[in-house]
Scaffold this active site. Structure first.
Site, short mmCIF file in Angstrom:
data_model
loop_
_atom_site.label_atom_id
_atom_site.label_comp_id
_atom_site.label_asym_id
_atom_site.label_seq_id
_atom_site.Cartn_x
_atom_site.Cartn_y
_atom_site.Cartn_z
N ASP A 124 0.82 -1.22 0.00
CA ASP A 124 0.00 0.00 0.00
C ASP A 124 0.84 1.26 0.00
OD1 ASP A 124 1.07 -0.09 2.50
OD2 ASP A 124 -0.82 -0.06 3.59
N ASP A 251 19.62 -5.54 -1.26
CA ASP A 251 18.98 -4.22 -1.44
C ASP A 251 19.09 -3.38 -0.17
OD1 ASP A 251 17.19 -6.51 -0.90
OD2 ASP A 251 15.78 -4.95 -0.33
P1 AMP Z 1 12.29 -3.50 3.06
O1 AMP Z 1 11.89 -4.75 3.76
O2 AMP Z 1 11.81 -2.25 3.74
O3 AMP Z 1 13.75 -3.44 2.72
O4 AMP Z 1 11.48 -3.53 1.67
C1 AMP Z 1 11.66 -4.48 0.67
C2 AMP Z 1 10.90 -4.07 -0.56
O5 AMP Z 1 9.49 -4.05 -0.32
C3 AMP Z 1 11.24 -2.68 -1.07
O6 AMP Z 1 11.14 -2.69 -2.45
C4 AMP Z 1 10.16 -1.84 -0.44
O7 AMP Z 1 9.96 -0.63 -1.13
C5 AMP Z 1 8.96 -2.77 -0.56
N1 AMP Z 1 7.91 -2.47 0.43
C6 AMP Z 1 7.98 -2.67 1.76
N2 AMP Z 1 6.83 -2.27 2.37
C7 AMP Z 1 6.01 -1.84 1.39
C8 AMP Z 1 4.68 -1.28 1.37
N3 AMP Z 1 3.95 -1.14 2.48
N4 AMP Z 1 4.17 -0.94 0.17
C9 AMP Z 1 4.88 -1.09 -0.95
N5 AMP Z 1 6.13 -1.58 -0.99
C10 AMP Z 1 6.69 -1.95 0.16
MG MG Z 2 15.00 -2.21 2.01
#
Ligand code: AMP
Ligand code: MG
Length: 484
Positions: A124, A251
């Site tokens: 979201d 990432d």
């Molecule tokens: P992270 O776990 O924060 O490193 O996120 C991993 C991936 O999931 C990244 O591409 C984030 O931008 C995406 N992501 C995490 N939470 C959300 C969210 N609520 N809505 C859209 N993308 C998300």
């Molecule tokens: Mg990340």
């Protein structure tokens, strides 16, 4: 927009081709409300928010109004998540621009939780208050522990509810980083098989972060070499303070060498190398003791991206890159050993140092002793007494240590000074973090702000903070979540 703030944007990344990003604006929010602001960081950025009223600040830090000179983009990247390659990108973040301070130091300013982008997949695009405050406080603690890290400039509520397992308050973190370029950014570009784009990214990174390499004969190889050093320094620092990142996907590894993405991270209390807090890390891939090996694994993925730029002859390129990656183990061991020597106040090098260090760690592990507090106890500080330190094995170890620490003309004054600069007296204790977030979710920021103030001075003895120095032995096994 009031121009007394002194924003000074120069958005170099958004000038790159559309391969690297999507132009997108933050989604407007219903009822913005500022929760907290980082005055120290604002000062470092030479930004002055003092003349801006509260409602305008809230609008500013939720993206309802954008500062003049900003150019909002979502960055494209890929990544190995728990070993599996995925196309990702900023799915809930928007880079509002690159701000230059008075000294021309360049900072990415990014909103996290600012709405959907082309990379949101099924998400979201939003974030909840608890995880954004958690990132804010732990990244600030890391920064004050002298560990390279992204930082939070502000947290603001959106006035909207978001659906997770329960309904939560939505919030946006304004994150500041020397850049948000990741190993995964290189992976994204490399996966597209366009050597020209890869070259553009490499040159961009060198110009932005590693100007010393500008005249290098083999920029790709030299960058790899440099990043190996940077990332070793970073992970050695994590090991020093007992920090467990929890989700070291490619990432979530920056090219600048800053710690990024505070999701399920937490600090180890009792020493156990296999400690894992993250609820989704069932195999312990990102356990405390695996962090160096994973750093090397991630760097190997980075090296693979650079192959076409290292040498036209692929075999030769692989050989050169492998040679560098193979230096990791020895370099890490040396830096880790030196860091541990400093934690113990040792001067010079002795062949037996490693045994001395490992003996202490083994004892801590066997007796389930607190990692941070054991070093504080060795520095003779009050408030760190524990019956566990009367243990015979520990007393015997201590005799050996006392003999070694005096060698090479080391005075108590000297070694205590050295130890004091390497051993934090206070870390973000899991139970304190949780309690402060619980209160913040009920709109009481007092415990959070008190904890934040304490964590800003990790190397200074502070009065009346006994409660912040101890782990909570009564709490059940601590679990962290990915913060989405
Ligand atoms: P992270 O776990 O924060 O490193 O996120 C991993 C991936 O999931 C990244 O591409 C984030 O931008 C995406 N992501 C995490 N939470 C959300 C969210 N609520 N809505 C859209 N993308 C998300
Ligand atoms: Mg990340």
């Amino acid at each position: 927009m009031n121009n007394t703030i002194n924003w000074n944007f120069d958005n170099s990344y958004s000038r790159l081709s559309n391969v690297f990003k999507e132009h997108i604006e933050p989604t407007a929010v219903k009822n913005p409300e500022l929760v907290l602001m980082n005055e120290d960081l604002a000062e470092e950025l030479n930004l002055d928010f003092s003349k801006i009223d509260k409602s305008e600040l809230a609008a500013l830090f939720t993206g309802n109004i954008l500062p003049e000179g900003s150019n909002t983009i979502a960055q494209a990247y890929a990544g190995h998540q728990f070993g599996h390659f995925t196309m990702l990108g900023d799915g809930r973040a928007v880079l509002i621009g690159e701000h230059l301070n008075k000294n021309n130091k360049r900072y990415d300013v990014q909103f996290k939780g600012s709405g959907k982008t082309a990379f949101s997949r099924n998400g979201d695009g939003r974030a909840a208050l608890g995880p954004m405050l958690r990132e804010y406080i732990i990244s600030e603690a890391m920064y004050k522990l002298n560990i390279p890290s992204t930082r939070g400039l502000a947290v603001a509520k959106t006035g909207e509810e978001i659906m997770r397992e329960t309904q939560l308050q939505g919030a946006i973190l304004t994150r500041v980083a020397s850049s948000h370029i990741r190993v995964g950014t290189f992976q994204y570009v490399a996966a597209r098989n366009k050597k020209n784009d890869l070259e553009i990214l490499l040159n961009y990174v060198i110009k932005r972060h590693y100007l010393d390499l500008i005249n290098s004969k083999n920029k790709a190889l030299d960058l790899l070499n440099l990043l190996i050093d940077r990332q070793i320094d970073l992970v050695v620092n994590w090991m020093r303070v007992g920090f467990i990142h929890g989700v070291m996907n490619t990432d979530n590894m920056t090219i600048s060498g800053e710690t990024i993405d505070y999701g399920p991270c937490a600090f180890m209390d009792t020493y156990d190398p296999k400690t894992v807090f993250s609820s989704i890390d069932a195999m312990g891939r990102y356990a405390y003791c695996n962090q160096p090996a994973i750093t090397k694994w991630n760097l190997s993925r980075f090296a693979e991206c650079l192959i076409p730029l290292i040498d036209k002859n692929e075999n030769k390129a692989v050989e050169s890159a492998t040679e560098l990656i193979d230096t990791f183990g020895e370099k890490y061991e040396k830096k880790w050993l030196n860091m541990m020597r400093k934690k113990l106040g040792l001067k010079g090098e002795d062949k037996k140092d490693k045994f001395l260090i490992v003996d202490l760690l083994t004892w801590m592990h066997q007796k389930k002793v607190d990692y941070t507090n054991t070093f504080c106890h060795l520095m003779n500080l009050k408030d760190y007494d524990d019956d566990l330190y009367n243990d015979n094995d520990f007393q015997n170890w201590k005799k050996n240590w006392q003999e070694r620490v005096k060698s090479n003309n080391n005075s108590p004054e000297n070694y205590i000074k050295l130890m004091r600069s390497f051993n934090p007296l206070v870390i973000p204790r899991n139970h304190k973090i949780e309690k402060s977030l619980e209160a913040a979710n009920k709109n009481n920021l007092e415990p959070f702000n008190k904890l934040l103030e304490i964590l800003k001075k990790p190397y200074v003895q502070q009065e009346n903070i006994l409660d912040y120095l101890k782990m909570d032995r009564s709490s059940k096994e601590y679990k962290t979540f990915c913060g989405t």
